[in-house]
Design a protein around this motif. Structure first.
Motif, PDB file in Angstrom:
ATOM      1  N   SER A 218      43.877  48.041  38.325  1.00  0.00           N
ATOM      2  CA  SER A 218      44.037  47.138  39.827  1.00  0.00           C
ATOM      3  C   SER A 218      43.364  46.891  40.154  1.00  0.00           C
ATOM      4  O   SER A 218      42.949  46.011  40.929  1.00  0.00           O
ATOM      5  CB  SER A 218      44.866  47.596  40.544  1.00  0.00           C
TER       6      SER A 218
ATOM      7  N   GLN B 265      45.325  42.563  35.686  1.00  0.00           N
ATOM      8  CA  GLN B 265      46.865  42.407  36.383  1.00  0.00           C
ATOM      9  C   GLN B 265      48.055  43.719  35.747  1.00  0.00           C
ATOM     10  O   GLN B 265      49.028  43.352  35.240  1.00  0.00           O
ATOM     11  CB  GLN B 265      47.969  40.683  35.984  1.00  0.00           C
TER      12      GLN B 265
ATOM     13  N   THR C  39      48.748  45.290  40.777  1.00  0.00           N
ATOM     14  CA  THR C  39      48.235  44.030  41.286  1.00  0.00           C
ATOM     15  C   THR C  39      49.413  43.591  41.178  1.00  0.00           C
ATOM     16  O   THR C  39      49.824  42.745  42.698  1.00  0.00           O
ATOM     17  CB  THR C  39      47.214  43.922  40.207  1.00  0.00           C
TER      18      THR C  39
ATOM     19  N   THR D 258      38.428  39.199  42.276  1.00  0.00           N
ATOM     20  CA  THR D 258      38.798  39.285  43.710  1.00  0.00           C
ATOM     21  C   THR D 258      37.676  38.875  44.194  1.00  0.00           C
ATOM     22  O   THR D 258      36.103  38.495  43.613  1.00  0.00           O
ATOM     23  CB  THR D 258      38.158  41.070  44.035  1.00  0.00           C
TER      24      THR D 258
END
Lengths: 286, 275
Positions: free
Chosen positions: A229, A234, A238, B83
């Motif tokens: 994660s 995913q 997550t 991210t």
């Protein structure tokens, strides 16, 4: 092959004596899930509901209800974790066996190289190895005109299989080394070749001793798959975080993570029990 | 035994021999159309810009923008959750064609990725803190524990200017939970999101406030590869971005997702539609 009856002064690992060996030996299957397990799960469930009640606000969907709503999505993420763990284990084991055998090679250079690699991958933090795999491997491989895509999950599997490889190598080496050298010598005196001794005499005995630590490693790997994660894959972790963001409710924090914890526990605990059972079964009775 | 040894060597060599190949992208639009899909890096943990719904789909304001672009190109959408740490990496590696992921438009980042102008949003920095913390000015944060989220552009600036003891969390819920748990006296965050949180009606936030004056207005940008910035692909996104401002699309989306309307968008809308 039970040549270990009686005493020996060879440097071998003697079987551990379990105080409750008789109690467990007979009814292993029935006791697969001990009553203590159920007690633990019950406690866990009640903790969850207490947590739910403690922070229950009216006018909003109940905690259990909300957790339930996200359950299918997080479960699918959990299945993905299991898939990653299985694939990493297969890859890591295949490579680790080669490396383990390399460590007992008669060629000093192969032995030393295998030893170095094993030590390197065994003593490196898993997350750091994962980062290396994620960011050093390209997103696609071009070999001539052939383009092989390397999606993130594949890189994660490779990344996680590296420490598995190192650990399996040690398990293999240790398992083979744990067989008394007398076996090698007697086989040699019967004109077995080195290859034959290894595959027909030593490894069949050693495999039994390797399986329990190998399963332990698998359980540890499964729990470690949540590391992926961190590199943006995913997985269940997550998705749990995503659920928390979407709900924007701080009171869900513990219940949702707790559900994730229970999923891993429900998967890893039986493995631990099975490992224990196998350890007892393969133990050589002195 | 020999064959095993060669096998080992071959296996080890494979790891060492994996060479890094980075795709060259001559014509991104053609590539996208040929693929039939545009691959976009988005956030899935930043409500309301990009977050998950229970079916696992990513939704949010930024995803609506992605859909607009895909509609224009006549292709399907593939969303890749990114991210702050990997979004530019993914773009430059070619794993994504585009990144719309709450990315602040900074000078340093402009050297790495192409930032599309006009920017689609502007936020500023503030903190969420319990009223009891009694914060009056930014300097009050010095040597106090402040929660923050990994990779946020304002972390560095605030640390350098006001020297708080920053505790950094991987995602917003973790940081909010730490704030409620009393692990820090304030949560450093985007001001419009703090307003949205406080206005959300959650009893938990009754004793909290946004005590400081918002600082460091920061534009958010869609990112493309530097090679694409002045190529047809970058130009297309720029044109669309102008359209979104002109037509009021962005203001409309802000309302749809419950974001407090930002002065920047109002101003841009006036400027672009007035002329």
């Amino acid at each position: 092959m039970r040549t270990l009856s009686g005493t020996t002064d060879l440097p071998v690992l003697l079987p551990r004596r379990m105080p409750s060996a008789t109690e467990w030996g007979a009814a292993d299957g029935a006791r697969f899930f001990g009553s203590r397990t159920w007690l633990f799960l019950l406690l866990a469930m009640s903790a969850l509901s207490v947590a739910a009640q403690a922070s229950d606000a009216p006018a909003r969907a109940g905690i259990v209800e909300t957790v339930w709503k996200w359950m299918p999505l997080i479960s699918s993420g959990f299945l993905f974790n299991l898939l990653v763990s299985a694939a990493s284990m297969v890859l890591g084991t295949a490579l680790g066996v080669l490396l383990g055998l390399g460590q007992i090679s008669l060629h000093p250079s192969v032995r030393k190289a295998s030893w170095t690699l094993t030590q390197f991958f065994r003593n490196a933090p898993w997350l750091v190895l994962l980062f290396f795999a994620m960011f050093l491997l390209p997103f696609e491989l071009r070999i001539g005109g052939l383009v092989i895509p390397l999606p993130a999950w594949l890189k994660a599997i490779i990344g996680l299989s590296l420490p598995v490889m190192g650990n399996v190598a040690e398990i293999v080496r240790g398992g083979i080394r744990s067989i008394p050298t007398g076996q090698w010598e007697s086989a040699e005196s019967l004109a077995f070749s080195r290859m034959q001794i290894l595959w027909q005499i030593i490894i069949p005995q050693a495999v039994k001793r390797m399986i329990p630590p190998w399963m332990n490693l698998y359980a540890i790997l499964t729990m470690a798959t949540t590391l992926i994660s961190v590199v943006g894959i995913q997985d269940a972790m997550t998705l749990t975080r995503g659920a928390l963001v979407a709900e924007a409710r701080t009171d869900l924090y513990l219940p949702l993570y707790f559900m994730l914890l229970l999923m891993f526990f429900a998967y890893c605990y039986p493995i631990a029990r099975l490992t224990l059972m196998l350890e007892r079964r393969f133990a050589v009775n002195a | 035994m020999k064959s095993i040894l060669t096998g080992i060597m071959a296996a080890l060599g494979l790891f060492a021999g994996v060479a890094t190949t980075i795709a060259q992208t001559p014509d991104t639009i053609a590539q996208i159309k040929q693929r039939g899909t545009i691959v976009v890096g988005v956030k899935n943990d930043y409500k309301p810009w990009g977050f998950l719904d229970p079916s696992g789909k990513i939704v949010g304001m930024e995803i609506d923008l992605v859909d607009e672009i895909a509609k224009k190109l006549g292709v399907k959408v593939e969303l890749i959750p990114v991210t702050a740490a990997n979004r530019m990496e993914f773009l430059n590696q070619g794993r994504t064609d585009l990144v719309i992921a709450t990315m602040g438009d900074t000078e340093a980042r402009r050297k790495v990725v192409g930032m599309i102008e006009p920017n689609y949003y502007a936020g500023a920095t503030n903190v969420l803190a319990p009223k009891s913390a009694n914060l009056k000015k930014w300097e009050d944060l010095k040597d106090r524990k402040v929660c923050a989220v990994q990779g946020a552009y304002y972390n560095r600036r605030v640390t350098q200017l006001y020297q708080p003891e920053l505790i950094v969390f991987p995602a917003v819920p973790d940081a909010l939970n730490a704030l409620i748990g009393g692990n820090c006296i304030a949560f450093l965050f985007d001001d419009t999101l703090i307003v949205s949180t406080l206005a959300g009606g959650d009893q938990k936030w009754a004793g909290y406030e946004m005590p400081l004056t918002s600082e460091d207005p920061q534009l958010w940008a869609i990112g493309v590869r530097l090679t694409d910035l002045d190529a047809p692909f970058g130009k297309l996104i720029k044109e669309m971005s102008v359209d979104w401002h002109k037509s009021g699309k962005l203001l409309e989306l802000e309302k749809k997702w419950g974001i407090k309307s930002s002065p920047y968008l109002v101003e841009q809308n006036k400027k672009l539609s007035g002329s």
